[in-house]
Design a protein around this motif. Structure first.
Motif, PDB file in Angstrom:
ATOM      1  N   ILE A   5       0.865  -1.324   0.044  1.00 37.18           N
ATOM      2  CA  ILE A   5       0.086  -0.014   0.072  1.00 37.18           C
ATOM      3  C   ILE A   5       0.807   1.441  -0.012  1.00 37.18           C
ATOM      4  O   ILE A   5       0.569   2.379  -0.591  1.00 37.18           O
ATOM      5  CB  ILE A   5      -0.993  -0.010   1.290  1.00 37.18           C
ATOM      6  N   GLU A   6       2.042   1.142   0.758  1.00 47.14           N
ATOM      7  CA  GLU A   6       2.718   2.495   0.793  1.00 47.14           C
ATOM      8  C   GLU A   6       3.467   2.733  -0.419  1.00 47.14           C
ATOM      9  O   GLU A   6       3.653   3.871  -0.912  1.00 47.14           O
ATOM     10  CB  GLU A   6       3.860   2.134   1.950  1.00 47.14           C
ATOM     11  N   ASP A   7       3.886   1.578  -1.269  1.00 51.52           N
ATOM     12  CA  ASP A   7       4.595   1.733  -2.563  1.00 51.52           C
ATOM     13  C   ASP A   7       3.577   2.291  -3.451  1.00 51.52           C
ATOM     14  O   ASP A   7       4.022   3.134  -4.294  1.00 51.52           O
ATOM     15  CB  ASP A   7       5.134   0.349  -2.951  1.00 51.52           C
ATOM     16  N   ALA A   8       2.275   1.859  -3.467  1.00 48.22           N
ATOM     17  CA  ALA A   8       1.304   2.308  -4.407  1.00 48.22           C
ATOM     18  C   ALA A   8       1.053   3.883  -4.202  1.00 48.22           C
ATOM     19  O   ALA A   8       0.919   4.596  -5.040  1.00 48.22           O
ATOM     20  CB  ALA A   8       0.126   1.379  -4.246  1.00 48.22           C
ATOM     21  N   ARG A   9       0.900   4.131  -2.763  1.00 48.53           N
ATOM     22  CA  ARG A   9       0.681   5.747  -2.588  1.00 48.53           C
ATOM     23  C   ARG A   9       1.876   6.415  -2.844  1.00 48.53           C
ATOM     24  O   ARG A   9       1.778   7.548  -3.533  1.00 48.53           O
ATOM     25  CB  ARG A   9       0.432   5.868  -0.942  1.00 48.53           C
ATOM     26  N   HIS A  10       2.963   5.966  -2.789  1.00 48.22           N
ATOM     27  CA  HIS A  10       4.327   6.914  -3.257  1.00 48.22           C
ATOM     28  C   HIS A  10       4.307   6.996  -4.828  1.00 48.22           C
ATOM     29  O   HIS A  10       4.628   7.983  -5.346  1.00 48.22           O
ATOM     30  CB  HIS A  10       5.504   6.260  -2.752  1.00 48.22           C
ATOM     31  N   TYR A  11       4.072   5.680  -5.345  1.00 47.66           N
ATOM     32  CA  TYR A  11       4.054   5.548  -6.715  1.00 47.66           C
ATOM     33  C   TYR A  11       3.132   6.677  -7.479  1.00 47.66           C
ATOM     34  O   TYR A  11       3.336   7.474  -8.418  1.00 47.66           O
ATOM     35  CB  TYR A  11       3.902   4.439  -7.506  1.00 47.66           C
TER      36      TYR A  11
ATOM     37  N   SER B 182      -6.526  -3.816  -7.490  1.00 49.91           N
ATOM     38  CA  SER B 182      -5.366  -4.704  -7.825  1.00 49.91           C
ATOM     39  C   SER B 182      -5.260  -5.335  -6.273  1.00 49.91           C
ATOM     40  O   SER B 182      -4.371  -6.378  -5.954  1.00 49.91           O
ATOM     41  CB  SER B 182      -4.137  -4.051  -8.403  1.00 49.91           C
ATOM     42  N   GLY B 183      -5.615  -4.573  -5.075  1.00 47.82           N
ATOM     43  CA  GLY B 183      -5.571  -5.112  -3.944  1.00 47.82           C
ATOM     44  C   GLY B 183      -4.576  -4.086  -3.003  1.00 47.82           C
ATOM     45  O   GLY B 183      -4.881  -3.872  -1.683  1.00 47.82           O
ATOM     46  N   PRO B 184      -3.255  -3.314  -3.585  1.00 49.14           N
ATOM     47  CA  PRO B 184      -2.493  -2.928  -2.449  1.00 49.14           C
ATOM     48  C   PRO B 184      -3.385  -1.647  -1.537  1.00 49.14           C
ATOM     49  O   PRO B 184      -2.858  -1.582  -0.451  1.00 49.14           O
ATOM     50  CB  PRO B 184      -1.340  -2.060  -3.563  1.00 49.14           C
ATOM     51  N   VAL B 185      -4.268  -0.951  -2.087  1.00 50.62           N
ATOM     52  CA  VAL B 185      -4.698  -0.079  -1.403  1.00 50.62           C
ATOM     53  C   VAL B 185      -6.479  -0.054  -1.156  1.00 50.62           C
ATOM     54  O   VAL B 185      -6.987   0.633  -0.641  1.00 50.62           O
ATOM     55  CB  VAL B 185      -4.768   1.538  -2.012  1.00 50.62           C
ATOM     56  N   SER B 186      -6.804  -1.157  -1.641  1.00 50.46           N
ATOM     57  CA  SER B 186      -8.281  -1.538  -1.214  1.00 50.46           C
ATOM     58  C   SER B 186      -8.421  -1.732   0.353  1.00 50.46           C
ATOM     59  O   SER B 186      -7.682  -2.423   0.911  1.00 50.46           O
ATOM     60  CB  SER B 186      -8.550  -2.683  -2.184  1.00 50.46           C
ATOM     61  N   ASN B 187      -9.338  -1.062   0.677  1.00 46.02           N
ATOM     62  CA  ASN B 187      -9.808  -1.029   2.118  1.00 46.02           C
ATOM     63  C   ASN B 187      -8.685  -0.706   2.874  1.00 46.02           C
ATOM     64  O   ASN B 187      -8.572  -1.148   4.408  1.00 46.02           O
ATOM     65  CB  ASN B 187     -10.196  -2.643   2.471  1.00 46.02           C
TER      66      ASN B 187
ATOM     67  N   ILE C  79      -1.734  17.026   4.084  1.00 44.61           N
ATOM     68  CA  ILE C  79      -0.705  17.517   3.446  1.00 44.61           C
ATOM     69  C   ILE C  79      -0.269  16.955   1.866  1.00 44.61           C
ATOM     70  O   ILE C  79      -0.164  17.986   1.195  1.00 44.61           O
ATOM     71  CB  ILE C  79       0.641  17.296   4.150  1.00 44.61           C
ATOM     72  N   VAL C  80      -0.572  15.547   1.719  1.00 42.91           N
ATOM     73  CA  VAL C  80      -0.446  15.251   0.318  1.00 42.91           C
ATOM     74  C   VAL C  80      -1.750  15.734  -0.596  1.00 42.91           C
ATOM     75  O   VAL C  80      -1.538  16.028  -1.886  1.00 42.91           O
ATOM     76  CB  VAL C  80      -0.232  13.821   0.406  1.00 42.91           C
ATOM     77  N   LYS C  81      -2.721  15.716   0.058  1.00 45.37           N
ATOM     78  CA  LYS C  81      -3.936  16.213  -0.686  1.00 45.37           C
ATOM     79  C   LYS C  81      -3.683  17.609  -1.024  1.00 45.37           C
ATOM     80  O   LYS C  81      -3.975  18.217  -2.297  1.00 45.37           O
ATOM     81  CB  LYS C  81      -5.077  16.264  -0.006  1.00 45.37           C
TER      82      LYS C  81
END
Length: 517
Positions: free
Chosen positions: A397-403, A445-450, A459-461
């Motif tokens: 999930i962290e890799d997905a958010r970073h990418y 795909s799964g990494p960030v679901s739920n 701050i990211v927003k």
């Protein structure tokens, strides 16, 4: 009446076919993905193209007309050959077909700035055809993954808006070169170190700027491939060394024979160029330049006599004068030392634990260090780490958010490359479509679901909203407020704002490297 076993032969044939090619369905799906991408690439053929289009046309003419001994000494055109020999051989290969399509394309003396439909279509199609290397590399990397993750990586790489902007509008061959890099990384992930090292050596002989990851490759291969005791390890080291030297001999040997090595290296490493490219790449040196200007302004107001810089950040000759008023002058050797220092944590990890699962992340981190701290960095170099990180993005999930954030920053930083009005809807549409596909793809795909979604911090927003503000200023408000004055201000705002995201991404990647086993 049918016998109960009458259907078995057909089922047996299908089963045997599947065993012979268990990834047949993967190939079929990837072909459809690639055909859709190719359709959009064909639509972009009439779009704007940069001076790189004429650069590569001249290289076609140069390698077709002149003997090899004159490739790196010819100055018929200002766009002299400055890529390594394998890319020159690649241009020579393309020139064989270009001369059949239209002889003027390969006419060194009469084809300067030739823009007939024949040359435009041929060169555009040559980039599309060379992308098969990228598609093959993605297949090799993802064929054993689960379907959702595989599709997501294909979306991020095969449908990359950055590659569409840089290669198929602006005009370059980055997809082809990144495909070679991914083939090498895929081989290392699968434990085929010798082949991975061989392919990386080939890549360096196509484009030397990929050498930034050379230290990571050396340490990793030395520790992972050259193991098994002193005798066995030394034998493997000799084998790897022989392979690499053989590749470089194939590339540079003919030029050494003609006594042209010095000319080749001079063209490949033009350190006389300034610290930054004409449009500031969003890296660390943006803040260094702004800090120097701010200090000079403050000290001048306090009554200090400040000698104004006499050289340009983008084109000053090294050693002639300093483009800085207060801060120390930055030379190529300084940037080299800083890049090596920034990569060092990655080298320590590769030495202590040469893990094939970490090699893609480590190589991408090295390219990010080169982008942030290197000499005369082009904004297009962000693709060197963005594309490999697409493979990492599906891991957590962290890799997905970073990418998600990094990809938006990287693609938006490429916007100034397409500065003509007719291309504006293209680049905006590509970015918005990319954001939508990432949002849907990562969620499915799964990494960030739920797990709170892709953007879970205020701050990211706010940072993402800032892109809208920066774009609105550059496109609409700046012309109203300043008219034709300060034309560089919108570009500087894009560079500075994207540099913030790049520095954040680098710190995040550094933390991942340090915390890895």
């Amino acid at each position: 009446m049918k016998h109960p076993n009458q259907e078995k032969p057909q089922k047996s044939i299908e089963k045997r076919t599947h065993l012979q090619n268990p990834h047949r369905h993967v190939i079929k799906d990837l072909v459809w993905f690639s055909l859709i991408a190719t359709f959009f690439k064909l639509l972009l053929i009439p779009a704007y193209h940069s001076t790189d289009f004429e650069v590569h046309r001249n290289w076609l003419a140069l390698t077709h007309t002149l003997p090899l001994s004159q490739w790196y000494t010819d100055e018929t055109s200002p766009w002299t050959l400055d890529y390594p020999p394998f890319f020159a051989y690649f241009e020579r290969f393309l020139a064989l077909f270009a001369s059949l399509v239209d002889p003027t394309i390969t006419d060194l003396y009469n084809g300067l700035n030739y823009k007939a439909p024949s040359v435009i279509i041929f060169q555009r199609l040559s980039v599309i055809a060379s992308d098969t290397t990228l598609i093959y590399s993605v297949y090799k990397l993802t064929k054993n993954m689960e379907q959702k993750k595989r599709f997501l990586i294909w979306i991020l790489v095969v449908w990359s808006p950055g590659l569409l902007i840089v290669d198929h509008v602006h005009f370059q061959y980055n997809g082809f070169l990144l495909g070679i890099l991914l083939i090498s990384l895929g081989a290392l992930q699968n434990g085929n170190d010798l082949f991975g090292g061989f392919v990386f050596a080939v890549l360096l002989c196509f484009k030397h700027l990929f050498a930034v990851a050379g230290p990571v490759y050396f340490v990793y291969l030395f520790r992972h491939y050259c193991r098994g005791g002193i005798v066995k390890g030394f034998g493997k080291l000799v084998t790897m060394g022989t392979v690499v030297v053989g590749v470089f001999m194939a590339a540079y040997g003919p030029f050494a024979y003609y006594g042209q090595i010095q000319e080749v290296l001079r063209r490949m490493f033009p350190f006389g160029r300034g610290l930054c490219h004409a449009y500031w790449a969003p890296n660390f040196w943006v803040f260094y330049i702004l800090a120097d200007k701010a200090l000079a302004s403050v000290l001048s107001k306090l009554g200090f006599h400040i000698q104004p810089p006499t050289a340009s950040f983008t084109g000053g000759l090294v050693g002639d004068s300093s483009p800085f008023a207060i801060l120390p002058t930055i030379t190529p050797s300084v940037t080299f030392a800083i890049v090596l220092l920034a990569i060092s944590p990655c080298l320590v990890k590769a030495w202590r634990n040469p893990d094939p699962k970490m090699i893609v992340r480590q190589v991408a981190y090295a390219y990010m260090c080169g982008f942030l701290f290197g000499w005369h960095v082009h904004e297009k170099a962000s693709l060197h780490f963005l594309i490999p990180l697409a493979v990492v993005a599906v891991e957590s999930i962290e890799d997905a958010r970073h990418y998600f954030i990094l990809s938006i920053v990287s693609v938006y930083s490429l916007f100034p490359l397409l500065y003509e009005a007719q291309e504006y809807p293209i680049k905006v549409t590509l970015l918005l479509l990319h954001v939508a596909l990432m949002w849907f793809g990562f969620s499915e795909s799964g990494p960030v679901s739920n797990n709170g979604g892709l953007v879970n911090r205020w701050i990211v927003k706010m940072y993402l909203v800032g892109f809208v503000v920066v774009e609105a200023w550059g496109q609409f408000l700046h012309p109203l407020v300043f008219g034709d004055r300060l034309p560089f201000l919108p570009l500087m705002m894009i560079s500075c704002y994207c540099a913030l995201g790049m520095m954040y991404s680098w710190i995040w990647q550094l933390r991942c490297i340090v915390r890895s086993p």
